[in-house]
Write a protein that holds these residues in place. Sequence first.
Motif, PDB file in Angstrom:
ATOM      1  N   ILE A 119     -57.734  63.246  60.483  1.00  0.00           N
ATOM      2  CA  ILE A 119     -56.785  62.487  59.659  1.00  0.00           C
ATOM      3  C   ILE A 119     -55.696  63.429  59.162  1.00  0.00           C
ATOM      4  O   ILE A 119     -55.989  64.427  58.516  1.00  0.00           O
ATOM      5  CB  ILE A 119     -57.473  61.825  58.448  1.00  0.00           C
ATOM      6  N   GLN A 166     -49.927  57.774  65.625  1.00  0.00           N
ATOM      7  CA  GLN A 166     -51.286  58.226  65.327  1.00  0.00           C
ATOM      8  C   GLN A 166     -51.697  57.878  63.899  1.00  0.00           C
ATOM      9  O   GLN A 166     -52.824  57.451  63.640  1.00  0.00           O
ATOM     10  CB  GLN A 166     -51.395  59.736  65.528  1.00  0.00           C
ATOM     11  N   HIS A 167     -50.773  58.049  62.970  1.00  0.00           N
ATOM     12  CA  HIS A 167     -51.073  57.740  61.577  1.00  0.00           C
ATOM     13  C   HIS A 167     -51.356  56.246  61.409  1.00  0.00           C
ATOM     14  O   HIS A 167     -52.277  55.852  60.672  1.00  0.00           O
ATOM     15  CB  HIS A 167     -49.905  58.163  60.683  1.00  0.00           C
ATOM     16  N   ASP A 170     -54.828  55.626  62.726  1.00  0.00           N
ATOM     17  CA  ASP A 170     -55.813  56.119  61.757  1.00  0.00           C
ATOM     18  C   ASP A 170     -55.988  55.123  60.621  1.00  0.00           C
ATOM     19  O   ASP A 170     -57.106  54.853  60.166  1.00  0.00           O
ATOM     20  CB  ASP A 170     -55.371  57.461  61.179  1.00  0.00           C
ATOM     21  N   GLY A 215     -59.110  58.570  53.702  1.00  0.00           N
ATOM     22  CA  GLY A 215     -58.828  59.708  54.557  1.00  0.00           C
ATOM     23  C   GLY A 215     -59.101  61.059  53.932  1.00  0.00           C
ATOM     24  O   GLY A 215     -58.798  62.081  54.528  1.00  0.00           O
ATOM     25  N   LEU A 237     -63.870  57.128  63.576  1.00  0.00           N
ATOM     26  CA  LEU A 237     -62.818  58.036  64.032  1.00  0.00           C
ATOM     27  C   LEU A 237     -63.223  58.871  65.235  1.00  0.00           C
ATOM     28  O   LEU A 237     -62.381  59.310  66.000  1.00  0.00           O
ATOM     29  CB  LEU A 237     -62.419  58.984  62.896  1.00  0.00           C
ATOM     30  N   ALA A 274     -60.054  59.826  67.657  1.00  0.00           N
ATOM     31  CA  ALA A 274     -59.379  60.724  66.727  1.00  0.00           C
ATOM     32  C   ALA A 274     -57.982  61.101  67.205  1.00  0.00           C
ATOM     33  O   ALA A 274     -57.073  61.275  66.408  1.00  0.00           O
ATOM     34  CB  ALA A 274     -60.211  61.980  66.504  1.00  0.00           C
TER      35      ALA A 274
END
Length: 352
Positions: free
Chosen positions: A126, A156-157, A160, A295, A335, A339
Amino acid sequence: MPEKVRIALDAMGGDHGPSVVIPGAALAQARHPDTEFLFFGTAREIEAELAPHPKLKGASRVIHTDVAVKMDDKPSQALRQGRWKSSMWLAIDAVKKGEADVAVSAGNTGALMAMAKIHLRTMAGIERPAIAAIWPTLRGESVVLDLGASIGADAQHLIDMAVMGSAMARILLDIDRPTVGLLNIGVEEIKGLDEVREAGQVLRERDLPHLKYAGFVEGDDIGKGTVDVVVTEGFAGNIALKAAEGTARQIAGYLKAAMKETIWTRLGYLLARGAFRKLAAKIDPGRANGGVFLGLNGIVIKSHGGADASGFSAAVDIGYEMVRHALRAKIEQALVPEARVVADRPAAGAAS
């Protein structure tokens, strides 16, 4: 699973400090007798508020500090003046040291996030934490994130956050595989920023086991409850939250004014007060108190600064549920396979 849930409270945080934090903790303890509390702040004020609550006092420990983060402090200022010694920092530190399972504060949001991120650090895989909260909808409730932890987000964020938000929804909304939507300016796949479209493409292709990707959603879908989890970057999320809170107060103001127009409308209001209170509680997302910092290597809950004892107890309740249902473990489990799902793939719309 621990026998007791240990909750660290920043007793000096928020607009009202111990006069709300302690009664709020007492309300939460009545619902969850298997809790223990650590109160950080001015011992004299805390102990005075604890006196009328002997049961809570018997399950609590008071740690004195003279330093409290002000509601208008900038994060950098709060860190300079409150690192290692403020009630806010020490509540987070208790989680870091394993002395508490969760920290709850009604204090300065920016300072709380800065301290939590620096001291607890983010989980493996994260890059940035997010603030998630429960949002009232026509279908019931949804999880919305990010509500202002950081500005901007790459693909990606966003992915997540989809994973973290779905873990929170599984716990609080009791949904095995929550539906997730990415907030966008339209539902068509060609619309929106490259980062949003890329995240949508990855989520659709991967078909992750812990969530069901439902595509793009628009602003009005949040209140409709179109999906269980709405994902957006912090700038748009915070504006959506403040706009909804303002609209709720505007509608309440209109209703209040209308109810005072004649003797008959006043009578009608008196007869329907209970219904109006329920309406007020449903239409304002700010009343669904308790933002979860997702996170991090530790659980931190942000209560609304102006919350009353009942509102603060709701934030404590959320922290309790996050611990009892192992939020961090669920996020870490989800995750592992994804990931870095965006790495090494071309951006949406890029030439192959």
